[in-house]
Design a protein around this motif. Structure first.
Motif, PDB file in Angstrom:
ATOM      1  N   ALA A 147       4.394   0.050   8.182  1.00  0.00           N
ATOM      2  CA  ALA A 147       5.642   0.473   8.823  1.00  0.00           C
ATOM      3  C   ALA A 147       5.537   0.294  10.332  1.00  0.00           C
ATOM      4  CB  ALA A 147       5.920   1.941   8.505  1.00  0.00           C
ATOM      5  N   GLU A 148       6.691   0.076  10.957  1.00  0.00           N
ATOM      6  CA  GLU A 148       6.644  -0.087  12.430  1.00  0.00           C
ATOM      7  C   GLU A 148       6.244   1.221  13.113  1.00  0.00           C
ATOM      8  OE1 GLU A 148      10.207  -0.867  14.605  1.00  0.00           O
ATOM      9  OE2 GLU A 148      11.497   0.256  13.253  1.00  0.00           O
ATOM     10  N   LEU A 187      11.663   2.504  -0.361  1.00  0.00           N
ATOM     11  CA  LEU A 187      11.513   1.661   0.824  1.00  0.00           C
ATOM     12  C   LEU A 187      10.201   0.873   0.755  1.00  0.00           C
ATOM     13  CD1 LEU A 187      12.994   1.283   3.571  1.00  0.00           C
ATOM     14  CD2 LEU A 187      11.563   3.113   4.472  1.00  0.00           C
ATOM     15  N   TYR A 188       9.123   1.589   0.455  1.00  0.00           N
ATOM     16  CA  TYR A 188       7.810   0.936   0.343  1.00  0.00           C
ATOM     17  C   TYR A 188       7.793   0.002  -0.864  1.00  0.00           C
ATOM     18  CZ  TYR A 188       5.564   3.449   4.172  1.00  0.00           C
ATOM     19  OH  TYR A 188       5.206   3.887   5.419  1.00  0.00           O
ATOM     20  N   SER A 189       8.396   0.460  -1.952  1.00  0.00           N
ATOM     21  CA  SER A 189       8.404  -0.341  -3.177  1.00  0.00           C
ATOM     22  C   SER A 189       9.118  -1.681  -2.953  1.00  0.00           C
ATOM     23  CB  SER A 189       9.097   0.465  -4.282  1.00  0.00           C
ATOM     24  OG  SER A 189       9.236  -0.314  -5.415  1.00  0.00           O
ATOM     25  N   SER A 190      10.208  -1.631  -2.173  1.00  0.00           N
ATOM     26  CA  SER A 190      10.992  -2.854  -1.994  1.00  0.00           C
ATOM     27  C   SER A 190      10.251  -3.882  -1.127  1.00  0.00           C
ATOM     28  CB  SER A 190      12.368  -2.533  -1.402  1.00  0.00           C
ATOM     29  OG  SER A 190      12.183  -1.964  -0.133  1.00  0.00           O
ATOM     30  N   ILE A 192       7.050  -4.576  -1.625  1.00  0.00           N
ATOM     31  CA  ILE A 192       5.935  -5.095  -2.438  1.00  0.00           C
ATOM     32  C   ILE A 192       6.383  -6.326  -3.227  1.00  0.00           C
ATOM     33  CG2 ILE A 192       4.492  -4.536  -4.463  1.00  0.00           C
ATOM     34  CD1 ILE A 192       4.264  -1.686  -3.445  1.00  0.00           C
ATOM     35  N   THR A 193       5.507  -7.325  -3.288  1.00  0.00           N
ATOM     36  CA  THR A 193       5.763  -8.500  -4.146  1.00  0.00           C
ATOM     37  C   THR A 193       4.499  -8.722  -5.000  1.00  0.00           C
ATOM     38  OG1 THR A 193       4.753 -10.198  -2.757  1.00  0.00           O
ATOM     39  CG2 THR A 193       7.028  -9.592  -2.224  1.00  0.00           C
ATOM     40  N   ASP A 194       4.509  -9.793  -5.773  1.00  0.00           N
ATOM     41  CA  ASP A 194       3.328 -10.112  -6.607  1.00  0.00           C
ATOM     42  C   ASP A 194       2.111 -10.445  -5.755  1.00  0.00           C
ATOM     43  OD1 ASP A 194       4.929  -9.797  -8.710  1.00  0.00           O
ATOM     44  OD2 ASP A 194       5.223 -11.940  -9.144  1.00  0.00           O
ATOM     45  N   ARG A 195       2.335 -10.775  -4.468  1.00  0.00           N
ATOM     46  CA  ARG A 195       1.215 -11.161  -3.603  1.00  0.00           C
ATOM     47  C   ARG A 195       0.656  -9.980  -2.800  1.00  0.00           C
ATOM     48  NH1 ARG A 195       0.614 -16.650  -2.757  1.00  0.00           N
ATOM     49  NH2 ARG A 195      -1.466 -15.875  -2.255  1.00  0.00           N
ATOM     50  N   THR A 196       1.273  -8.797  -2.930  1.00  0.00           N
ATOM     51  CA  THR A 196       0.832  -7.656  -2.102  1.00  0.00           C
ATOM     52  C   THR A 196      -0.541  -7.151  -2.554  1.00  0.00           C
ATOM     53  OG1 THR A 196       3.144  -7.007  -1.904  1.00  0.00           O
ATOM     54  CG2 THR A 196       1.505  -5.409  -1.161  1.00  0.00           C
ATOM     55  N   LYS A 197      -1.422  -7.017  -1.561  1.00  0.00           N
ATOM     56  CA  LYS A 197      -2.788  -6.585  -1.870  1.00  0.00           C
ATOM     57  C   LYS A 197      -3.053  -5.154  -1.354  1.00  0.00           C
ATOM     58  CE  LYS A 197      -7.304  -8.720  -1.657  1.00  0.00           C
ATOM     59  NZ  LYS A 197      -7.853 -10.074  -1.638  1.00  0.00           N
ATOM     60  N   LEU A 198      -2.485  -4.857  -0.196  1.00  0.00           N
ATOM     61  CA  LEU A 198      -2.778  -3.558   0.431  1.00  0.00           C
ATOM     62  C   LEU A 198      -1.519  -2.981   1.059  1.00  0.00           C
ATOM     63  CD1 LEU A 198      -5.020  -1.508   1.372  1.00  0.00           C
ATOM     64  CD2 LEU A 198      -5.188  -2.841   3.470  1.00  0.00           C
ATOM     65  N   LEU A 199      -1.334  -1.681   0.863  1.00  0.00           N
ATOM     66  CA  LEU A 199      -0.213  -0.968   1.499  1.00  0.00           C
ATOM     67  C   LEU A 199      -0.832   0.100   2.398  1.00  0.00           C
ATOM     68  CD1 LEU A 199       2.904   0.431  -0.388  1.00  0.00           C
ATOM     69  CD2 LEU A 199       1.654   1.881   1.200  1.00  0.00           C
ATOM     70  N   MET A 200      -0.410   0.101   3.664  1.00  0.00           N
ATOM     71  CA  MET A 200      -0.877   1.156   4.583  1.00  0.00           C
ATOM     72  C   MET A 200       0.254   2.155   4.775  1.00  0.00           C
ATOM     73  SD  MET A 200      -2.306   1.015   8.488  1.00  0.00           S
ATOM     74  CE  MET A 200      -0.926   0.216   9.287  1.00  0.00           C
ATOM     75  N   VAL A 201      -0.095   3.440   4.709  1.00  0.00           N
ATOM     76  CA  VAL A 201       0.931   4.459   4.946  1.00  0.00           C
ATOM     77  C   VAL A 201       0.328   5.612   5.742  1.00  0.00           C
ATOM     78  CG1 VAL A 201       0.509   5.582   2.679  1.00  0.00           C
ATOM     79  CG2 VAL A 201       2.693   5.935   3.840  1.00  0.00           C
ATOM     80  N   CYS A 202       1.124   6.116   6.681  1.00  0.00           N
ATOM     81  CA  CYS A 202       0.696   7.289   7.442  1.00  0.00           C
ATOM     82  C   CYS A 202       0.902   8.541   6.602  1.00  0.00           C
ATOM     83  CB  CYS A 202       1.569   7.445   8.693  1.00  0.00           C
ATOM     84  SG  CYS A 202       0.846   6.720  10.150  1.00  0.00           S
ATOM     85  N   HIS A 203      -0.068   9.434   6.619  1.00  0.00           N
ATOM     86  CA  HIS A 203       0.141  10.728   5.962  1.00  0.00           C
ATOM     87  C   HIS A 203       1.120  11.541   6.810  1.00  0.00           C
ATOM     88  CE1 HIS A 203      -2.025  14.138   3.557  1.00  0.00           C
ATOM     89  NE2 HIS A 203      -0.782  13.939   3.164  1.00  0.00           N
TER      90      HIS A 203
END
Ligand SMILES: Cc1ncc(COP(=O)(O)O)c(C=O)c1O
Length: 419
Positions: A147-148, A187-190, A192-203
């Motif tokens: 996220a920005e 928002l995060y789900s949208s 993601i694609t088949d190529r997504t490897k890592l998702l970063m999220v702030c707690h």
């Protein structure tokens, strides 16, 4: 003994100033029957905690988010460790250095609610998270989601990984006032694609204090085969949770923030099955693939800081996680509830207690955050962190447990007057 009698006796015994950690423990025992939420607003009580903090008389510090400087109880112990290690010199480094570091990591694992074989001590969140970002086996065309509003150092590391390996970074924007968890998860789900490897999220987003529904994001991402790395720089030792309950793959935090460890200490949690697939930032000798110590080589470093971790944990446990969270929540609600409806004020932090705790961000309509920060400092002697970007325009207000309502009254007065 009740609180009043305790404080009176402590004063008579010559402890009228700062209480030792044992004294603090007795003080907290004297209020064991008082609920955390009731105690949170007892200024008389928190004044005795405040005495442990040496405060600059020139301004009100409402910027404890960068560094939660140490109360004297931890500082004195830390200075003791510096002296002791200076006395022992190489003897310390060659004998108990690593054993001691391991025992500090085990204490931290207990606070984090995870097993000690999944957590290491690093120098800060940046080191912890950048080790993961830079240490995955990226292939050209792989994607990462972020996220920005994430911390610039991590976004920069993703940019480097993009240049180096051809990774595509998908950067979304988190709204300041989401209505539901699903809004954020979608928002995060949208992204993601088949190529997504890592998702970063702030707690907890550092510029607004917004808490994100990390467990739900992890559940969604895992269903789609995506790993999740949580930036917990502001959540650890701020509000209560156990890292395994988030079900993330990686979690990093800085201990010099809410745990009040001396500068330069952090943690990295890695889910057991993932340890073997991360390239360390600095190579370690041969280890089993799932041995987390393979990620923990940093060379010679300030080992006295490691030792102060136990003291900071003692201090934290003496206050109690529930009481600390309640106090921080109380302080945030104290000032935000007084200014939320003012016509000139824009609050950039959600009101829902599940989405915020001690940190909040406030702006003045039509005023640049840097000008607002300058005015708060020059006219009202309040130190804050102005933020102007990623959809957030205002000053970040970060109290700590020692902050008084009298100090927050000055902030409320300022926000009422600023136009
Ligand atoms: C959300 C977030 N992530 C990472 C960091 C970086 O922390 P450090 O500089 O201790 O590595 C910060 C620092 O403020 C932060 O707020």
């Amino acid at each position: 003994m009740d609180k009043r009698t305790f404080l009176k006796n402590a004063g008579l015994a010559g402890l009228g100033g700062m209480l030792s950690i044992d004294g603090l423990a007795e003080l907290f025992n004297s209020v064991s029957s008082v609920s955390s939420s009731q105690l949170a607003g007892d200024e008389d009580f928190w004044a005795s905690i405040r005495k442990g903090y040496k405060l600059k008389p020139d301004f009100i510090n409402l910027e404890n988010g960068y560094y939660n400087f140490l109360p004297e109880q931890i500082l004195e112990k830390f200075i003791g460790h510096v002296r002791e290690i200076n006395l022992q010199g190489s003897y310390y480094m060659r004998t108990v250095q690593f054993e001691n570091k391991k025992s500090m990591a085990a204490k931290l694992a207990a606070v984090a609610g995870c097993s000690p074989d999944q957590l290491i001590i690093t120098r800060n969140t940046t080191e912890s998270l950048d080790m993961i970002i830079g240490g995955l086996d990226w292939k050209p065309g792989d994607e990462a989601v972020m996220a920005e509003q994430d911390y610039p150092a991590m976004l920069d590391m993703f940019k480097q990984v993009s240049k180096r390996y051809g990774v595509i970074n998908k950067v979304l924007s988190v709204p300041n006032h989401p209505q539901t968890d699903e809004e954020i998860v979608n928002l995060y789900s949208s992204a993601i694609t088949d190529r997504t490897k890592l998702l970063m999220v702030c707690h907890m987003i550092n510029i607004t204090g917004q808490i994100l529904p990390v467990r739900k994001i992890c559940d969604m991402a895992h269903k789609r085969g995506v790993q999740v790395m949580v930036d917990g720089a502001h959540s650890f030792a701020h509000f209560r949770f156990a890292i395994p309950d988030l079900d993330c793959d990686y979690f990093g935090s800085s201990l010099h923030k809410w745990l009040s460890v001396p500068l330069g200490a952090g943690i990295l949690y890695v889910r057991k099955e993932k340890i073997g697939s991360v390239w360390p930032l600095i190579a370690e000798g041969e280890r089993k693939p799932d041995d987390i110590s393979r990620l923990n080589h940093i060379g010679t470093h300030p080992v006295h800081t490691d030792l102060a971790i136990a003291d900071a944990i003692d201090f934290y446990n003496t206050i109690g996680a529930e009481r600390k969270e309640a106090r921080l929540r109380f302080l945030q609600n104290y000032w935000t509830s007084k200014v939320r409806d003012l016509p000139n004020v824009l609050l950039n932090t959600p009101v829902d207690p599940a989405r915020s705790c001690g940190i909040a961000n406030v702006g003045i309509k039509g005023m640049k955050p840097s000008d607002m920060g300058d005015l708060l400092f020059e006219k009202y002697k309040i130190y804050t962190a102005p933020i102007d970007g990623a959809g957030v325009h205002g000053c970040r207000i970060t109290p700590n447990v020692y902050t008084s309502t009298a100090e927050l009254d000055v902030l409320v007065k300022a926000l009422t007057e600023l136009k």
